[in-house]
Write an enzyme that holds these catalytic residues in place. Structure first.
Site, short mmCIF file in Angstrom:
data_model
loop_
_atom_site.label_atom_id
_atom_site.label_comp_id
_atom_site.label_asym_id
_atom_site.label_seq_id
_atom_site.Cartn_x
_atom_site.Cartn_y
_atom_site.Cartn_z
N TYR A 67 42.95 72.21 10.61
CA TYR A 67 43.90 72.61 11.66
C TYR A 67 43.49 73.91 12.34
CZ TYR A 67 46.73 68.58 11.07
OH TYR A 67 47.13 67.28 11.07
N ARG A 70 41.16 72.77 14.86
CA ARG A 70 41.83 72.11 15.98
C ARG A 70 42.54 73.11 16.89
NH1 ARG A 70 45.28 67.16 14.37
NH2 ARG A 70 45.34 67.01 16.64
N HIS A 121 55.01 64.28 18.04
CA HIS A 121 54.32 64.65 16.79
C HIS A 121 54.20 66.16 16.59
CE1 HIS A 121 52.24 60.41 16.86
NE2 HIS A 121 53.54 60.36 16.66
N CYS A 129 57.47 76.07 7.09
CA CYS A 129 57.24 76.32 5.66
C CYS A 129 57.11 74.97 4.95
CB CYS A 129 58.40 77.12 5.09
SG CYS A 129 58.18 77.46 3.34
N CYS A 134 63.16 75.43 2.31
CA CYS A 134 63.14 76.57 3.26
C CYS A 134 63.01 76.00 4.67
CB CYS A 134 61.95 77.46 2.93
SG CYS A 134 61.73 78.83 4.08
N CYS A 183 54.84 81.68 3.70
CA CYS A 183 56.08 81.75 4.48
C CYS A 183 56.66 83.16 4.41
CB CYS A 183 57.07 80.74 3.92
SG CYS A 183 58.70 80.91 4.66
N CYS A 186 60.69 82.65 2.57
CA CYS A 186 60.91 82.37 1.13
C CYS A 186 59.79 82.95 0.28
CB CYS A 186 61.06 80.86 0.89
SG CYS A 186 59.50 79.95 1.02
N1 APR Z 1 40.90 58.34 29.31
C1 APR Z 1 41.77 57.39 28.92
N2 APR Z 1 41.79 56.87 27.67
C2 APR Z 1 40.88 57.34 26.79
C3 APR Z 1 39.93 58.33 27.14
C4 APR Z 1 39.96 58.83 28.47
N3 APR Z 1 39.10 59.77 28.89
N4 APR Z 1 39.17 58.58 26.03
C5 APR Z 1 39.64 57.78 25.05
N5 APR Z 1 40.67 57.04 25.50
C6 APR Z 1 41.51 56.08 24.76
C7 APR Z 1 40.80 55.31 23.66
O1 APR Z 1 40.26 54.12 24.20
C8 APR Z 1 41.95 55.03 22.69
O2 APR Z 1 42.61 53.82 23.01
O3 APR Z 1 42.50 56.85 24.12
C9 APR Z 1 42.93 56.19 22.94
C10 APR Z 1 43.00 57.22 21.83
O4 APR Z 1 43.53 56.61 20.69
P1 APR Z 1 43.76 57.42 19.33
O5 APR Z 1 42.54 58.22 19.01
O6 APR Z 1 44.24 56.44 18.32
O7 APR Z 1 44.90 58.48 19.70
P2 APR Z 1 46.47 58.29 19.74
O8 APR Z 1 46.86 56.94 20.22
O9 APR Z 1 47.00 59.47 20.46
O10 APR Z 1 46.82 58.41 18.21
C11 APR Z 1 48.18 58.39 17.84
O11 APR Z 1 47.70 58.95 15.58
O12 APR Z 1 46.42 60.17 14.07
C12 APR Z 1 47.61 60.09 14.73
O13 APR Z 1 49.19 61.76 15.04
C13 APR Z 1 47.95 61.30 15.53
O14 APR Z 1 49.11 61.48 17.62
C14 APR Z 1 48.09 60.78 16.93
C15 APR Z 1 48.45 59.32 16.70
#
Ligand code: APR
Length: 286
Positions: A67, A70, A121, A129, A134, A183, A186
């Protein structure tokens, strides 16, 4: 079913209420990896295997590294024209609500009004926490990358040295729990990112609000942008729309016209390029 932009513009011109459901593909051309497919690996871990409460309980340092990475990457990129087009749509169309699965805050940074945006999400920049008893939360913490053990000013590391741990090419060093953020309320639980992990419940109040918005009038268009539509409840909104006869418009690199019903649209390509063109009659030229 159609991938005819002019035909979509006619439907858009009549639409009073529009719902968008966005996923990682929207932020892909800003440079953020998606979860599934080619971008779904962080080091040798499946991103989805680290996004669980079990992974955090087992190895909080590893999950914080993920994270921290990210947060660091999200802070280093900019919103794209897809985010900007949706933000403009929110400005021009009061009957527009955007549900995003993205935790990168790029919608807000593109100027999307928060009243017309719901984070299904959570956000990488919210903290809470991990102690269930908490209820401490902090919203919109922009420290890069937050975890003290990774901070450039970390006492036992030269400035910037620890940040190299975020570089996927570097060897992973375990982070002792004492160096992870605790945290402030707590003092027991570890701080954790304010995101919804697999197996966790989404915010009930927010879901109720979204349902109330959907039920408040007929929804004319559901835009499904850059999501693989495999995670619920996000995926369920398009299914609900289909059964209500609403036009579902898919904007995705791999949108497939053959999977559309009559009245639906599928536009294959980069959301950052397609959305400004598709929404132009309402938002004007970006
Ligand atoms: N433009 C449009 N679509 C795109 C592009 C782009 N430039 N690049 C990739 N994609 C598409 C892919 O083809 C795929 O279908 O975006 C999609 C991404 O899918 P995921 O990686 O599964 O992402 P998402 O659907 O947001 O995942 C849902 O899963 O892991 C969890 O919590 C996480 O919010 C996330 C959730």
């Amino acid at each position: 079913m159609s991938s005819d932009v002019a035909a979509f513009h006619k439907v858009l011109g009549r639409a009073k209420r529009i719902l968008a459901i966005c996923g990682a593909g929207l932020s892909a051309s800003s440079g953020l990896p998606t979860f599934r497919g080619a971008g779904g690996l962080w080091r040798n871990y499946e991103s989805t295997s680290l996004a669980t409460p079990q992974a955090f309980a087992r190895d909080p340092g590893l999950v914080w590294l993920f994270y921290g990475y990210r947060r660091h990457v999200a802070l280093g990129v900019s919103p794209n024209d897809g985010h900007r087009a949706l933000a403009k749509l929110a400005e021009r169309q009061p009957g527009f609500l955007c549900l995003t699965q993205n935790v990168d805050n790029l919608h807000e940074r593109a100027g999307h009004s928060v009243g017309q945006l719901r984070h299904l999400h959570g956000s990488l920049f919210d903290l809470k926490c991990s102690n269930r008893r908490c209820d401490w939360v902090e919203q919109n913490n922009q420290d890069d990358p937050l975890c003290p053990a990774l901070a450039p000013s970390s006492i036992d590391a030269a400035p910037g040295e620890r940040l190299t741990l975020l570089d996927p090419a570097q060897e992973l060093e375990p982070i002792p729990e004492s160096e992870l953020p605790h945290c402030p309320r707590c003092k027991k639980g570890l701080q954790r990112p304010g995101v919804v992990w697999f197996g966790e419940q989404l915010d009930h109040a927010m879901l109720a609000e979204v349902d109330a918005w959907i039920d408040a009038g007929s929804v004319d268009i559901v835009l499904v942008v850059g999501t693989s539509s495999v995670v619920y409840p996000a995926a369920g909104y398009a299914e609900r729309a289909r059964s209500a006869g609403t036009s579902v418009v898919t904007v995705n690199l791999d949108a497939d016209i053959d999977e559309c019903r009559p009245g639906d649209f599928a536009f294959a390509g980069d959301a950052a390029k397609l959305l400004p063109e598709l929404l132009e009659p309402v938002i004007g030229k970006l």
